[in-house]
Design an enzyme around this catalytic site. Sequence first.
Site, PDB file in Angstrom:
ATOM      1  N   ASN A 121      -4.485  -2.977   2.608  1.00 38.80           N
ATOM      2  CA  ASN A 121      -3.323  -2.427   3.320  1.00 38.80           C
ATOM      3  C   ASN A 121      -2.940  -1.021   2.883  1.00 38.80           C
ATOM      4  OD1 ASN A 121      -2.207  -3.093   0.891  1.00 38.80           O
ATOM      5  ND2 ASN A 121      -0.600  -4.423   1.700  1.00 38.80           N
TER       6      ASN A 121
ATOM      7  N   HIS B 177       0.957   1.311  -1.457  1.00 37.40           N
ATOM      8  CA  HIS B 177       1.940   0.511  -2.189  1.00 37.40           C
ATOM      9  C   HIS B 177       3.227   1.304  -2.323  1.00 37.40           C
ATOM     10  CE1 HIS B 177       3.968  -1.661  -5.387  1.00 37.40           C
ATOM     11  NE2 HIS B 177       4.187  -0.477  -5.924  1.00 37.40           N
TER      12      HIS B 177
ATOM     13  N   LYS C  75      -3.903   3.249  -2.183  1.00 39.87           N
ATOM     14  CA  LYS C  75      -4.879   2.345  -2.800  1.00 39.87           C
ATOM     15  C   LYS C  75      -6.301   2.828  -2.488  1.00 39.87           C
ATOM     16  CE  LYS C  75      -1.799  -1.669  -2.438  1.00 39.87           C
ATOM     17  NZ  LYS C  75      -1.646  -2.995  -1.801  1.00 39.87           N
TER      18      LYS C  75
ATOM     19  N   TYR D 164       0.780  -5.704 -11.149  1.00 39.62           N
ATOM     20  CA  TYR D 164       0.860  -6.875 -10.268  1.00 39.62           C
ATOM     21  C   TYR D 164       1.215  -8.154 -11.030  1.00 39.62           C
ATOM     22  CZ  TYR D 164      -0.933  -4.258  -6.253  1.00 39.62           C
ATOM     23  OH  TYR D 164      -1.077  -3.374  -5.209  1.00 39.62           O
TER      24      TYR D 164
ATOM     25  N   GLU E 196       7.407   0.753 -12.556  1.00 37.61           N
ATOM     26  CA  GLU E 196       6.115   1.269 -12.089  1.00 37.61           C
ATOM     27  C   GLU E 196       5.940   2.744 -12.450  1.00 37.61           C
ATOM     28  OE1 GLU E 196       6.206   0.114  -7.977  1.00 37.61           O
ATOM     29  OE2 GLU E 196       6.019  -2.012  -8.493  1.00 37.61           O
TER      30      GLU E 196
END
Length: 139
Positions: free
Chosen positions: A114, A117, A9, A49, A128
Amino acid sequence: KERTFIAVKPDGVQRGLVSDIIGRFERRGYKLVGLKLLVPSKALANEHYADLSKKPFFAGLVDYMTNGKAPVIGMVWEGPSVISQGRVMLGATDPKAAGPGTIRGDYCLSIGRNICHGSDSAESAEKEIGLWFGGKGEI
Ligand code: ATP
């Protein structure tokens, strides 16, 4: 052959953690079969998402992924049990609960930042990979 979608990310890219994250998967023995650097569109992030669209943090999450302050690295990794083992290597979604030796457990503390992913099932991996790489067979 099992494949999963792993992303670094924007916070992970900005902090210079791309090579570490790639290296962990390489040294484990997994095979890198897709790699791109991009600022995802809002449409891509919304779709990625979609399951979280009712959550209070959704708008902030999509903005963070798409605002272009840093790009995202999207990857496809292949190998035995790579979906479940990829999640083990990332560590718990909430870094406060992530164990040492995991990517999140070693490098972060905030669930909103975080770093990475990983697909959570065969179904989400297929979805995805299709979203980020334009479908099976193109990588
Ligand atoms: P990921 O798909 O990122 O590996 P996950 O599938 O384990 O995580 P989800 O609950 O689907 O977890 O959350 C997806 C992402 O949404 C998290 O990685 C995090 O970036 C963000 N997120 C989840 N909960 C929160 C929260 N309470 N506040 C801010 N961001 C959150």
